[in-house]
Design a protein around this motif. Sequence first.
Motif: not given
Length: 127
Positions: A51-71
């Motif tokens: 399982l991954v917990f991912c913050d939404i507001v992060m510099p350079r690559m936000d949590g939405y982008q990170t989540c989408a890349l993982i998925k």
Amino acid sequence: MSDALTIMVIDDSSTIRRSAEMFLSGAGYRVVLADSGFDALAKIADHRPALVFCDIVMPRMDGYQTCALIKRSAAFRATPVLMLSSRDGLFDRARGVQAGSAACLAKPFTRDGMLAAVRAHTTGAPD
């Protein structure tokens, strides 16, 4: 305890990472910390979190982008990603779902809230 589930926590705040690590490791989980989306993507294949917990507001690559890349990765498509957000609005939840997130946990989160979220989205979790 080598069969403990591994949980990844991605957040640019060291305070949030430490709190999450304390809550999760105290409950018997292995914890992998990442301070950015890039850091998480570099570590995920080595640690294979349940399982991954991912913050939404992060510099350079936000949590939405990170989540989408993982998925988007075949190896991690089935891995639940839960967004961490201090903004608990409907729009943020909708964007999280669109990116592939299983749920959104509001910050500040509690130990019980975090552990309940892990139990709800994994199998074989400690009690």
